[in-house]
Design a protein around this motif. Sequence first.
Motif, PDB file in Angstrom:
ATOM      1  N   LEU A 114      38.527  29.164  41.017  1.00 37.36           N
ATOM      2  CA  LEU A 114      38.447  28.853  41.841  1.00 37.36           C
ATOM      3  C   LEU A 114      40.213  29.271  41.990  1.00 37.36           C
ATOM      4  O   LEU A 114      40.395  29.585  43.072  1.00 37.36           O
ATOM      5  CB  LEU A 114      38.704  27.529  42.443  1.00 37.36           C
ATOM      6  CG  LEU A 114      39.021  26.599  44.309  1.00 37.36           C
ATOM      7  CD1 LEU A 114      38.097  27.896  44.972  1.00 37.36           C
ATOM      8  CD2 LEU A 114      37.944  25.108  43.550  1.00 37.36           C
ATOM      9  N   ALA A 117      41.322  32.629  42.861  1.00 38.81           N
ATOM     10  CA  ALA A 117      39.904  33.319  43.988  1.00 38.81           C
ATOM     11  C   ALA A 117      41.367  32.874  45.352  1.00 38.81           C
ATOM     12  O   ALA A 117      41.381  33.685  45.800  1.00 38.81           O
ATOM     13  CB  ALA A 117      39.042  33.442  44.088  1.00 38.81           C
ATOM     14  N   ARG A 118      42.255  31.737  45.692  1.00 38.36           N
ATOM     15  CA  ARG A 118      42.148  31.334  46.366  1.00 38.36           C
ATOM     16  C   ARG A 118      43.751  31.801  46.554  1.00 38.36           C
ATOM     17  O   ARG A 118      44.072  31.877  47.504  1.00 38.36           O
ATOM     18  CB  ARG A 118      42.873  29.912  46.253  1.00 38.36           C
ATOM     19  CG  ARG A 118      41.651  28.579  46.763  1.00 38.36           C
ATOM     20  CD  ARG A 118      42.188  27.740  46.201  1.00 38.36           C
ATOM     21  NE  ARG A 118      43.236  26.884  46.718  1.00 38.36           N
ATOM     22  CZ  ARG A 118      43.795  26.433  47.532  1.00 38.36           C
ATOM     23  NH1 ARG A 118      43.658  27.145  48.604  1.00 38.36           N
ATOM     24  NH2 ARG A 118      45.592  26.100  47.464  1.00 38.36           N
ATOM     25  N   LEU A 121      42.543  36.950  46.760  1.00 40.00           N
ATOM     26  CA  LEU A 121      41.630  37.402  47.581  1.00 40.00           C
ATOM     27  C   LEU A 121      42.433  37.980  48.428  1.00 40.00           C
ATOM     28  O   LEU A 121      42.289  39.010  49.811  1.00 40.00           O
ATOM     29  CB  LEU A 121      40.694  36.076  47.972  1.00 40.00           C
ATOM     30  CG  LEU A 121      39.365  35.989  47.249  1.00 40.00           C
ATOM     31  CD1 LEU A 121      38.464  35.131  47.323  1.00 40.00           C
ATOM     32  CD2 LEU A 121      38.729  37.388  47.347  1.00 40.00           C
ATOM     33  N   LEU A 165      32.561  31.776  46.775  1.00 41.41           N
ATOM     34  CA  LEU A 165      33.135  32.367  47.765  1.00 41.41           C
ATOM     35  C   LEU A 165      32.469  34.232  47.538  1.00 41.41           C
ATOM     36  O   LEU A 165      33.157  34.446  48.621  1.00 41.41           O
ATOM     37  CB  LEU A 165      34.110  32.923  46.261  1.00 41.41           C
ATOM     38  CG  LEU A 165      34.612  31.352  45.842  1.00 41.41           C
ATOM     39  CD1 LEU A 165      35.039  31.435  43.980  1.00 41.41           C
ATOM     40  CD2 LEU A 165      35.639  30.852  46.130  1.00 41.41           C
ATOM     41  N   HIS A 166      31.530  34.339  47.071  1.00 41.95           N
ATOM     42  CA  HIS A 166      30.754  35.488  48.406  1.00 41.95           C
ATOM     43  C   HIS A 166      30.619  35.485  49.687  1.00 41.95           C
ATOM     44  O   HIS A 166      31.362  36.213  50.113  1.00 41.95           O
ATOM     45  CB  HIS A 166      29.274  35.713  47.656  1.00 41.95           C
ATOM     46  CG  HIS A 166      28.789  37.244  47.994  1.00 41.95           C
ATOM     47  ND1 HIS A 166      29.406  38.128  47.462  1.00 41.95           N
ATOM     48  CD2 HIS A 166      27.732  36.868  48.935  1.00 41.95           C
ATOM     49  CE1 HIS A 166      28.045  38.800  48.151  1.00 41.95           C
ATOM     50  NE2 HIS A 166      27.311  38.048  48.972  1.00 41.95           N
ATOM     51  N   GLU A 168      31.999  33.462  51.521  1.00 40.28           N
ATOM     52  CA  GLU A 168      34.012  33.452  52.521  1.00 40.28           C
ATOM     53  C   GLU A 168      35.010  34.158  52.180  1.00 40.28           C
ATOM     54  O   GLU A 168      34.999  34.297  52.818  1.00 40.28           O
ATOM     55  CB  GLU A 168      34.864  32.041  51.543  1.00 40.28           C
ATOM     56  CG  GLU A 168      33.692  30.594  52.092  1.00 40.28           C
ATOM     57  CD  GLU A 168      34.216  28.907  51.267  1.00 40.28           C
ATOM     58  OE1 GLU A 168      35.112  29.873  50.824  1.00 40.28           O
ATOM     59  OE2 GLU A 168      34.013  28.355  51.262  1.00 40.28           O
ATOM     60  N   ALA A 169      34.367  35.001  51.138  1.00 35.13           N
ATOM     61  CA  ALA A 169      35.091  36.363  50.868  1.00 35.13           C
ATOM     62  C   ALA A 169      34.952  37.442  52.219  1.00 35.13           C
ATOM     63  O   ALA A 169      35.079  38.383  52.813  1.00 35.13           O
ATOM     64  CB  ALA A 169      35.379  36.617  49.918  1.00 35.13           C
TER      65      ALA A 169
END
Length: 280
Positions: A114, A117-118, A121, A165-166, A168-169
Amino acid sequence: MKSALLVLGATGAIGRGVVRAALDAGRPVVAVSPDRDGLRDLQGMHAHADFSILVADPRNERGAQALVHELRKRDRPIDGVVAALCSERERGRMLDQSADELREALDTNVVAHLALARHLLPLLAEGGRSGGYLLIDGPGAQHPWAGYGHRSVGGAALQMLARVLHDEARALSVRLQLLALDWPVRTAANAKHACKQWPSADGIGRRALALLERSDRTPTEAIVHCTGPCPDDADASQASDSDTRLLTSRCLQDARTLLGSLASPLPTSKEETHEPPTRN
């Protein structure tokens, strides 16, 4: 400058496979790991490739932020990320270990993803590159893995994180997926006892690259399961299959010998025989 693939956990077995697959395909690679010696070893193996290293341990908020800061300083555009942070833990029952062990496992295998990714991304989304972001995790998430309960709990949590995350990305036009391995990885170190259905590190690397290079914009699944050897693993597994057949043949031969000895009548003494007395 050509955009590069960022490989996190590059000195692990899977990370090395991803690095090899990317360089073989002509993609520049930036390899990240806290293992300085391992990175130097990789650099020596790929001395003539477009390959750079970055010694860092970005598995928390501060580390992830520092990693992005360093990448910006290098001014090397990144168009893809592979996060292979798989870690090994001692075998044992969860009830025999403190709750701190589980907290550490979750921090290492879930919270670290996490944090990365934050910060990564948004970097991928800059300049309209819209690259792919791929997490890779090992087996044990679908069902409890005896002796590796921490692995199963962390894997299940990571799969849900990947789903969130999938979704939200998508707002950043970045495709994020999890490549979930259903079997352990076959490496040079464990090749002698590896099962034929175990995928090779190089095969996983090629599979990861294929997922990143998908050009279609159709909806994709959050989790992609790797249920066995990758297609290109067939040649690499021939030697393993031969050894397996030889071992199976020897085991069968030993079993026949054992069963034969059990089926043979035991010798008896004259006192134990019940033959009718002979007449004079």
